[in-house]
Design an enzyme around this catalytic site. Structure first.
Site, PDB file in Angstrom:
ATOM      1  N   ASN A  40       0.857  -1.188   0.000  1.00  0.00           N
ATOM      2  CA  ASN A  40       0.000   0.000   0.000  1.00  0.00           C
ATOM      3  C   ASN A  40       0.896   1.242   0.000  1.00  0.00           C
ATOM      4  O   ASN A  40       1.480   1.584   1.023  1.00  0.00           O
ATOM      5  CB  ASN A  40      -0.902  -0.037   1.255  1.00  0.00           C
ATOM      6  CG  ASN A  40      -1.786   1.192   1.371  1.00  0.00           C
ATOM      7  OD1 ASN A  40      -1.882   1.990   0.440  1.00  0.00           O
ATOM      8  ND2 ASN A  40      -2.433   1.342   2.525  1.00  0.00           N
ATOM      9  N   GLU A  95      -5.521  -4.852  10.952  1.00  0.00           N
ATOM     10  CA  GLU A  95      -4.487  -3.831  11.098  1.00  0.00           C
ATOM     11  C   GLU A  95      -4.761  -3.013  12.359  1.00  0.00           C
ATOM     12  O   GLU A  95      -5.545  -2.052  12.316  1.00  0.00           O
ATOM     13  CB  GLU A  95      -4.516  -2.869   9.906  1.00  0.00           C
ATOM     14  CG  GLU A  95      -4.214  -3.509   8.578  1.00  0.00           C
ATOM     15  CD  GLU A  95      -3.670  -2.481   7.593  1.00  0.00           C
ATOM     16  OE1 GLU A  95      -2.522  -2.635   7.171  1.00  0.00           O
ATOM     17  OE2 GLU A  95      -4.383  -1.515   7.282  1.00  0.00           O
ATOM     18  N   GLU A 100      -6.782   5.002   7.940  1.00  0.00           N
ATOM     19  CA  GLU A 100      -6.486   6.403   7.609  1.00  0.00           C
ATOM     20  C   GLU A 100      -7.703   7.073   6.980  1.00  0.00           C
ATOM     21  O   GLU A 100      -7.945   8.267   7.191  1.00  0.00           O
ATOM     22  CB  GLU A 100      -5.252   6.479   6.691  1.00  0.00           C
ATOM     23  CG  GLU A 100      -3.979   6.242   7.501  1.00  0.00           C
ATOM     24  CD  GLU A 100      -2.840   5.602   6.732  1.00  0.00           C
ATOM     25  OE1 GLU A 100      -2.888   5.549   5.491  1.00  0.00           O
ATOM     26  OE2 GLU A 100      -1.894   5.122   7.390  1.00  0.00           O
ATOM     27  N   SER A 120       3.211  -2.014  10.450  1.00  0.00           N
ATOM     28  CA  SER A 120       4.656  -2.044  10.679  1.00  0.00           C
ATOM     29  C   SER A 120       5.310  -3.378  10.309  1.00  0.00           C
ATOM     30  O   SER A 120       6.223  -3.850  10.997  1.00  0.00           O
ATOM     31  CB  SER A 120       4.978  -1.663  12.131  1.00  0.00           C
ATOM     32  OG  SER A 120       4.635  -0.310  12.360  1.00  0.00           O
ATOM     33  N   LYS A 128       0.023   4.276  -0.354  1.00  0.00           N
ATOM     34  CA  LYS A 128      -0.624   5.480   0.216  1.00  0.00           C
ATOM     35  C   LYS A 128      -0.398   6.684  -0.717  1.00  0.00           C
ATOM     36  O   LYS A 128      -0.482   6.522  -1.922  1.00  0.00           O
ATOM     37  CB  LYS A 128      -0.141   5.715   1.642  1.00  0.00           C
ATOM     38  CG  LYS A 128      -0.277   4.430   2.482  1.00  0.00           C
ATOM     39  CD  LYS A 128      -0.084   4.611   3.935  1.00  0.00           C
ATOM     40  CE  LYS A 128      -0.219   3.254   4.629  1.00  0.00           C
ATOM     41  NZ  LYS A 128      -0.160   3.342   6.071  1.00  0.00           N
ATOM     42  N   HIS A 164      -9.707   1.422   5.183  1.00  0.00           N
ATOM     43  CA  HIS A 164      -8.394   1.626   5.817  1.00  0.00           C
ATOM     44  C   HIS A 164      -8.539   2.641   6.949  1.00  0.00           C
ATOM     45  O   HIS A 164      -9.273   3.629   6.809  1.00  0.00           O
ATOM     46  CB  HIS A 164      -7.371   2.117   4.781  1.00  0.00           C
ATOM     47  CG  HIS A 164      -5.980   2.077   5.299  1.00  0.00           C
ATOM     48  ND1 HIS A 164      -5.495   3.034   6.170  1.00  0.00           N
ATOM     49  CD2 HIS A 164      -4.981   1.178   5.125  1.00  0.00           C
ATOM     50  CE1 HIS A 164      -4.251   2.721   6.493  1.00  0.00           C
ATOM     51  NE2 HIS A 164      -3.911   1.605   5.873  1.00  0.00           N
ATOM     52  N   GLY A 180       2.385   2.296  10.731  1.00  0.00           N
ATOM     53  CA  GLY A 180       3.367   3.358  10.513  1.00  0.00           C
ATOM     54  C   GLY A 180       4.137   3.770  11.761  1.00  0.00           C
ATOM     55  O   GLY A 180       4.782   4.812  11.773  1.00  0.00           O
TER      56      GLY A 180
HETATM   57  P1  PGA Z   1       2.642   0.298   7.596  1.00  0.00           P
HETATM   58  O1  PGA Z   1       1.181   0.525   6.972  1.00  0.00           O
HETATM   59  O2  PGA Z   1       3.148  -0.998   7.040  1.00  0.00           O
HETATM   60  O3  PGA Z   1       3.436   1.477   7.126  1.00  0.00           O
HETATM   61  O4  PGA Z   1       2.476   0.243   9.071  1.00  0.00           O
HETATM   62  C1  PGA Z   1       0.288  -0.528   6.828  1.00  0.00           C
HETATM   63  C2  PGA Z   1      -1.017  -0.048   6.267  1.00  0.00           C
HETATM   64  O5  PGA Z   1      -1.418   1.080   6.574  1.00  0.00           O
HETATM   65  O6  PGA Z   1      -1.687  -0.755   5.522  1.00  0.00           O
END
Ligand code: PGA
Length: 246
Positions: free
Chosen positions: A9, A165, A97, A210, A11, A95, A171
């Site tokens: 992903n 998640e 976010e 992460s 983003k 997601h 992140g």
């Molecule tokens: P990350 O993001 O691997 O940077 O923690 C995962 C995600 O948001 O799908």
């Protein structure tokens, strides 16, 4: 045997098509074997059209979102049918976010899943608790609420993917201990059995938050069918290390 699904992903990265193309090709060229693994990349919308000619059997295309209507006066939105024409195979929905920054709720996410499945694409539903929230309660609510907006006739287990998640792990470098993630994996399976019946095993369940080249394998070892990878999917060396270790 189910192929391991690794979704990168990206983003809101990278900033130009040139960079996106370079990153995509570096990943594509570095994949050694696709017998056991399916690699799928979710670039920003604006790069999908340009990357569609580079995608193919070794790397699938993923959209980071889509709208619940097919067409019409919905400024800024993209329909699953448009994505289908761009050879997109998967759509990430719900997601954290988007839930946090755009106020997406379970109803909106459920309607989006319905539209994606109706178009014949595969939906990746993201669920997970914030720190201090009860993981089981939140995950159960998010799955139940969203799927209650999906019509039975389009809910094919093989077209639905769940991604656990934990929001606090995204992140932050603070990944979820694989044993705890495993408990959630089993809990999600129980929920899916209720919704999908005997075919529930066709639904892949991914871990995200992460993930890096050091911890990736431990989630697959405890039974996850794949990974949703943010930051590390922008680092071709580390991402390829995960891909080629499967
Ligand atoms: P990350 O993001 O691997 O940077 O923690 C995962 C995600 O948001 O799908």
């Amino acid at each position: 045997m189910k192929k391991v699904l690794l979704v990168g992903n990206w983003k809101m990265n990278p900033q130009s098509f040139e960079e996106a193309k370079e990153l995509f090709l570096e990943i594509k060229r570095g994949i050694k074997d696709t017998k056991k693994v399916e690699v799928a990349i979710a670039p920003p919308f604006v790069f999908l059209y340009l990357l569609k000619n580079l995608a193919g059997s070794s790397v699938s295309l993923v959209s980071q979102d889509s709208f619940w209507e097919k067409k019409g006066a919905f400024t800024g939105e993209i329909s699953p049918l448009m994505l289908k024409k761009l050879k997109v195979k998967y759509v990430i929905l719900g997601h954290s976010e988007r839930r946090i920054y755009l106020g997406e709720n379970d109803q909106m996410i459920g309607k989006k899943i319905n539209a994606v499945l109706e178009a014949g694409l595969k939906a990746i539903l993201c669920v997970g608790e914030k720190s201090k929230e009860d993981p089981e309660k939140i995950v159960k609510e998010q799955i139940k609420n969203a799927l209650s907006f999906v019509e039975k006739k389009v809910l094919l287990p093989s077209n639905l993917i769940l991604a656990y998640e934990p929001v606090w792990a995204i992140g932050t470098g603070n990944f979820c201990p694989p044993q705890n993630a495993r408990e959630m994996l089993f809990y999600i399976k129980k929920i899916l059995i209720n919704f999908l019946g005997s075919d529930w095993e066709k639904t892949k369940i991914l871990y995200g938050g992460s993930v890096d080249s050091l911890n990736a394998q431990s989630y697959l070892k405890v039974g996850f069918n794949g990974l949703l990878i943010g930051g590390t999917s922008l680092k071709p060396k580390a991402f390829l290390e995960i891909i080629n270790s499967i």
